[in-house]
Design an enzyme around this catalytic site. Structure first.
Site, mmCIF file in Angstrom:
data_model
loop_
_atom_site.group_PDB
_atom_site.id
_atom_site.type_symbol
_atom_site.label_atom_id
_atom_site.label_comp_id
_atom_site.label_asym_id
_atom_site.label_seq_id
_atom_site.Cartn_x
_atom_site.Cartn_y
_atom_site.Cartn_z
ATOM 1 N N LEU A 149 -4.519 10.293 4.127
ATOM 2 C CA LEU A 149 -3.965 11.375 3.308
ATOM 3 C C LEU A 149 -3.771 10.946 1.862
ATOM 4 O O LEU A 149 -3.821 11.765 0.948
ATOM 5 C CB LEU A 149 -2.623 11.838 3.873
ATOM 6 C CG LEU A 149 -2.661 12.482 5.272
ATOM 7 C CD1 LEU A 149 -1.244 12.809 5.732
ATOM 8 C CD2 LEU A 149 -3.525 13.735 5.259
ATOM 9 N N GLY A 150 -3.516 9.668 1.638
ATOM 10 C CA GLY A 150 -3.298 9.190 0.279
ATOM 11 C C GLY A 150 -2.922 7.730 0.268
ATOM 12 O O GLY A 150 -2.700 7.099 1.314
ATOM 13 N N GLY A 170 -0.592 4.644 -2.132
ATOM 14 C CA GLY A 170 0.408 4.419 -3.172
ATOM 15 C C GLY A 170 0.798 2.961 -3.223
ATOM 16 O O GLY A 170 0.165 2.104 -2.589
ATOM 17 N N GLY A 171 1.869 2.664 -4.015
ATOM 18 C CA GLY A 171 2.307 1.285 -4.151
ATOM 19 C C GLY A 171 2.785 0.689 -2.834
ATOM 20 O O GLY A 171 2.676 -0.507 -2.598
ATOM 21 N N PHE A 172 3.343 1.535 -1.943
ATOM 22 C CA PHE A 172 3.846 1.065 -0.651
ATOM 23 C C PHE A 172 2.697 0.718 0.277
ATOM 24 O O PHE A 172 2.695 -0.297 0.953
ATOM 25 C CB PHE A 172 4.724 2.159 -0.040
ATOM 26 C CG PHE A 172 5.443 1.760 1.223
ATOM 27 C CD1 PHE A 172 4.776 1.695 2.439
ATOM 28 C CD2 PHE A 172 6.793 1.472 1.194
ATOM 29 C CE1 PHE A 172 5.433 1.355 3.590
ATOM 30 C CE2 PHE A 172 7.465 1.129 2.352
ATOM 31 C CZ PHE A 172 6.777 1.070 3.556
ATOM 32 N N GLY A 173 1.705 1.569 0.347
ATOM 33 C CA GLY A 173 0.578 1.366 1.240
ATOM 34 C C GLY A 173 -0.217 2.648 1.391
ATOM 35 O O GLY A 173 -0.255 3.483 0.495
ATOM 36 N N VAL A 233 -1.183 6.233 3.495
ATOM 37 C CA VAL A 233 -0.602 7.284 4.327
ATOM 38 C C VAL A 233 -1.713 7.910 5.169
ATOM 39 O O VAL A 233 -2.760 8.302 4.640
ATOM 40 C CB VAL A 233 0.080 8.366 3.465
ATOM 41 C CG1 VAL A 233 0.730 9.430 4.353
ATOM 42 C CG2 VAL A 233 1.119 7.736 2.538
ATOM 43 N N LYS A 290 3.034 6.427 7.030
ATOM 44 C CA LYS A 290 2.859 5.549 5.865
ATOM 45 C C LYS A 290 3.010 4.100 6.323
ATOM 46 O O LYS A 290 4.080 3.688 6.770
ATOM 47 C CB LYS A 290 3.886 5.887 4.791
ATOM 48 C CG LYS A 290 3.753 5.049 3.519
ATOM 49 C CD LYS A 290 4.471 5.664 2.328
ATOM 50 C CE LYS A 290 5.961 5.741 2.521
ATOM 51 N NZ LYS A 290 6.651 6.189 1.287
ATOM 52 N N ASP A 300 13.332 7.501 -8.595
ATOM 53 C CA ASP A 300 11.892 7.601 -8.846
ATOM 54 C C ASP A 300 11.420 9.048 -8.691
ATOM 55 O O ASP A 300 10.438 9.326 -7.996
ATOM 56 C CB ASP A 300 11.116 6.675 -7.921
ATOM 57 C CG ASP A 300 9.699 6.402 -8.417
ATOM 58 O OD1 ASP A 300 9.451 6.598 -9.624
ATOM 59 O OD2 ASP A 300 8.846 6.000 -7.614
#
Length: 894
Positions: A596-597, A599-602, A604, A617, A713
């Protein structure tokens, strides 16, 4: 008696100076005055000013001390006789400590070549403040002094002043560095720092600069006389069109936040033709996008007769800018910009007001242009750790300035994360030939300990580096067994572990670790003792793992508390319900089939639990957010529930596999819907509804949670939309819970996203609910304008600057997202703009609460719904109107 007046005035002037010296003898609080190149331990007091200067020996480790040629000494003060040059290295940095974070400083660098090298080589080089370029220093005459001044608010209690060699354009050098604290209410900006363009004493009848003439000027500012050649570069009207006014009396500046020097204020200029406008600035910068702040200082220097009256207006490019101004007799008034002036051409004039019997005057003026320092710095804890490594082991590498930034000058042997979504860079790779205590570098991904003849067993603390992806232990003399957790991580391919077992290579390495066991069946020898040894490798002294005991003291006090808290958090996590195993996560996501996407975390992934869609996620092993943010998000979302916050279904916490399972939001994030690539344009009603939903989520965090929670954030990518376009806040990894002791703020390391980050939080590290309000204001401006928070251009214009420039013109047509084609109620839009501008006020105290924002947005929604429901009404046309938002958008006088 008349013949004695000059002597009387001269005597009074000397007496005034003596009194100033007595009053301000102890008034250098906060001054930092560095004579670069001065021999160590040889401080002195400058004769004319009484300012105490010290050597730069304790601020820098490199460079060569030199003195200017003797023929130049008579023209300059003692602090400019010495200099330090840097023939070696590309970047050489001073570390200026003992400054106060959040204090506004005037920072001055002085450069006088003075043919110190006897070769008259005139260099050109760059000057950096911290991680950002400040200016270029170009020497065109060895006898000419170059001064660079900046007004800046440091975000840390130290700052780097760096000189950077640019190709073969000569050797960088510097003569002096000065820091002068300023009044906290002066020189305020919406963003960025201020670089000096002009500071002038209008009407001075001498060529002498009161320059850096403390104590005449309490802030040690240099005021350039009007009659000098420097002023003619900036003044539009020739001197024949102006005449001078003056007084010998002292000008009172006690009521002014700017406190211009009395010697600059007791002279003024006025036009010869009293009916004509007095043009005094006509400047067209080379860069048409240059933004400026101007400060005009006024004081009446003539005792007016009862029938006399002086009043005038100030114009910018022919349009009224401020006024009328009525100067006070012998007392300073300052008229200044409250926001950056834009337009590319700056033609300031003064025009006599109606009813005035006297023409305009000007005593002094300052002009600055905005310098936007946007380059992120290295995480403070990483900086502290790597500096301790450098000092403890005497590393001789060229490690100066910020370890990671700017990227082209990062420290040798380090790799860093440069994720635009994270405020601070993190050290991710350390390749040095000493096995020091690297356990404080929690984001470390690569560690090379090969070729060091290390003895003893492999310490367990290496297992705590959960982001570690590569560990090289080759060609040492290690014994015992590899910690079991490292073996498990190797076997599940989350760690590349390179070593030698019984002279047989693992991962095709060569060398020796003859007594090291690297299998799960090893029995650990409890009698292993780590023996410190030394070997010469690349000229560096090498220490073994005993260094852990030495270096553990870097943050031992704070780590003890953190470890206790971490244990408590682990217990809490383990007791929570809805925990999924990693195999269940694989089944839910069908082996991570659909992304799905990212980001900085990992990453999804899409998934199903029975027939219910979910979003999963998973923490990336190279994530710079990492384990701490994972815990924060789980703990927070398990205790808070609101229809405008994303729902946490569960989590996975199995070894190194960390994941969060959320409700599925079918329409993705708000940012994607605002992008030009999205063919479905959100209506104004939809946008207001989304903004109201997000505001209600924040209001719940601030007011509905006990203790309150700050998101930290808030941005368009963290606002998700379900199938009905209902908005929900997401990503709580940076969230902070407020204390219950009644405090109004939390002092914490800055976190957030550039463009959305509260400038006051950035400067002070004081986090409040108003920090979220600022970020929400940026979101609302994006919803209105469909412009990025910061333009991806050389100018990097912030969306609030753009909106303010449109407000000044009353121009809604070019402010609102053109894809709306005017299909909105104008009053609703202007109300939304007013809300947003209030939210992004530079001063937190002036921002509304989220509760007030929710109320105001609902009014906007009601106005728009009335238009939509009015079947007989026609769409309103776009109009040009003026909006009064108070003093935020107009020049002010103090």
């Amino acid at each position: 008696m008349a013949g004695f007046e000059p002597f009387i005035f001269a005597f009074l002037g000397v007496l005034y100076l003596i009194l100033l010296l007595l009053i301000h003898a102890q008034g250098q609080s906060g001054f930092i005055s560095i004579d670069c190149g001065l021999p160590a331990d040889s401080p002195y007091k400058e004769e004319l000013t009484g300012i105490d200067y010290i050597s730069d020996a304790n601020f820098i480790d490199t460079g060569i001390s030199s003195r200017i040629a003797s023929e130049f000494k008579g023209d300059y003060r003692r602090r400019e006789w010495n200099l330090r040059s840097f023939p070696e290295g590309v970047r050489n940095c001073y570390t200026i400590k003992n400054i106060t974070r959040g204090t506004r400083y005037l920072i001055r660098g002085t450069f006088l070549h003075g043919n110190y090298d006897g070769e008259s080589n005139l260099p050109e080089f760059d000057l950096y403040l911290g991680t950002d370029k400040w200016d270029t220093v170009k020497v065109e005459d060895a006898s000419y002094r170059i001064i660079k001044e900046l007004i800046h608010v440091p975000s840390r209690n130290y700052i780097h002043v760096c000189l950077v060699r640019t190709s073969d354009l000569g050797t960088p050098f510097i003569s002096s560095i000065q820091f002068r604290p300023l009044n906290k209410n002066s020189y305020e900006t919406e963003y960025g720092s201020l670089a000096l363009y002009l500071r002038a004493d209008a009407g001075s009848n001498t060529y002498y600069s009161y320059g850096q003439k403390y104590p005449y000027d309490v802030h040690d500012r240099r005021w350039t006389p009007y009659n000098s050649s420097e002023w003619t570069d900036y003044i539009w009207s020739p001197s024949t069109d102006l005449k001078d006014l003056s007084t010998e009396l002292t000008i009172d500046n006690s009521k002014s936040d700017y406190k211009p020097a009395s010697v600059a204020m007791n002279t003024a200029i006025t036009p010869v033709n009293e009916s004509a406008p007095m043009g005094f600035i006509d400047w067209e910068p080379d860069n048409k996008n240059t933004q400026i702040y101007i400060y005009m200082h006024f004081a009446e220097v003539v005792k007016l007769e009862p029938n006399q009256f002086r009043s005038f207006n100030i114009t910018l490019n022919g349009k009224h800018w401020y006024g009328p101004v009525v100067p006070n007799y012998l007392s300073t008034t300052t008229v200044y910009s409250t926001g950056p002036e834009t337009g590319g051409t700056y033609n300031f004039s003064m025009v006599k007001a109606e009813g005035s019997t006297l023409p305009p005057i000007l005593n002094a003026v300052e002009i600055y242009y905005v310098k936007d320092f946007l380059q992120s710095e290295t995480d403070q804890e990483d900086v502290d750790a790597i500096i301790k490594i450098k000092s403890t082991y005497g590393i001789k590498r060229d490690w100066q300035g910020d370890p990671c930034a700017p990227k082209q000058y990062s420290w040798e042997g380090l790799d860093c994360s440069y994720d635009a979504d994270n405020y601070a860079h993190r050290i991710t790779s350390l390749s040095i030939e000493i096995p020091a205590d690297i356990s404080n570098l929690l984001m470390l991904q690569f560690l090379d300990l090969s070729n060091n003849s290390l003895t003893g067993s492999v310490p367990d603390f290496l297992s705590k580096l959960i982001n570690l992806k590569v560990l090289n232990l080759e060609r040492n003399k290690l014994t015992g067994s590899i910690p079991r957790e490292l073996i498990e991580r190797r076997d599940n391919h989350s760690l590349s572990l390179s070593f030698v077992v019984n002279s047989m290579p693992y991962f095709a390495s060569v060398g020796e670790n003859p007594d090291l066991c690297g299998s799960r069946s090893c029995k650990k020898n409890k009698n292993n003792i780590v023996i410190p040894i030394a070997s010469v490798a690349g000229g560096l002294l090498v220490f073994t793992f005993i260094a852990v005991a030495i270096f553990w003291g870097i943050r031992r006090g704070s780590r003890t508390k953190q470890d206790a808290e971490s244990n408590k958090q682990n217990a809490t996590l383990e007791s929570l319900q809805r925990q999924f195993t990693y195999s269940e996560i694989l089944r839910i996501t069908n082996n991570f089939e659909r992304i799905l996407g990212k980001g900085g975390f990992g990453t999804v992934y899409h998934g199903y639990i029975d027939d219910t869609q979910v979003a999963v996620k998973m923490l990336s092993h190279s994530s710079v957010q990492g384990y701490q943010q994972f815990q924060t998000e789980v703990r927070l979302l398990m205790r808070v529930h609101h229809r405008n916050l994303t729902t946490l279904v569960g989590y996975c916490y199995e070894g190194t596999n960390l994941g969060l399972v959320y409700e599925y939001m079918a329409n993705g994030d708000l940012d994607a819907h605002l992008s030009d690539g999205n063919t479905q344009t959100l209506t104004w009603k939809d946008r207001l509804r989304i903004a109201t939903d997000a505001a209600q989520g924040l209001e719940y965090l601030h007011c509905g949670c006990k203790p309150p929670i700050v998101h930290r954030d808030v941005k368009t990518t963290n606002i998700l939309l379900n199938e009905n376009l209902q908005a929900k806040l997401a990503d709580f990894g940076y969230s902070k819970i407020f204390p219950t002791d009644g405090g109004t703020y939390v002092s914490t390391v800055v976190a957030g996203t550039p463009g959305y980050l509260d400038p006051e939080y950035y400067i002070t590290n004081w986090l409040t609910e108003k920090s979220d309000v600022y970020s929400f204001g940026v979101v609302l401006l994006k919803i209105i304008t469909n412009r990025p928070a910061i333009e991806r251009s050389q100018e990097r214009t912030h969306v609030s600057e753009f909106v303010r420039s449109m407000l000044a013109k009353g121009d809604i047509k070019n402010m609102v997202d053109p894809r709306l084609h005017g299909n909105f109620n104008i009053n609703s839009v202007w109300k939304a703009v007013e809300i947003a501008i209030g939210c992004v006020s530079p001063t937190a105290a002036k921002r509304p609460t989220m509760s007030q924002v929710v109320v105001d947005l609902k009014e906007c929604m009601a106005t728009e719904l009335a238009r939509v429901n009015d079947q007989g009404g026609s769409r309103e046309s776009i109009k040009m109107i003026n909006l009064d938002l108070g003093t935020e958008l107009i020049p002010l006088a103090r």
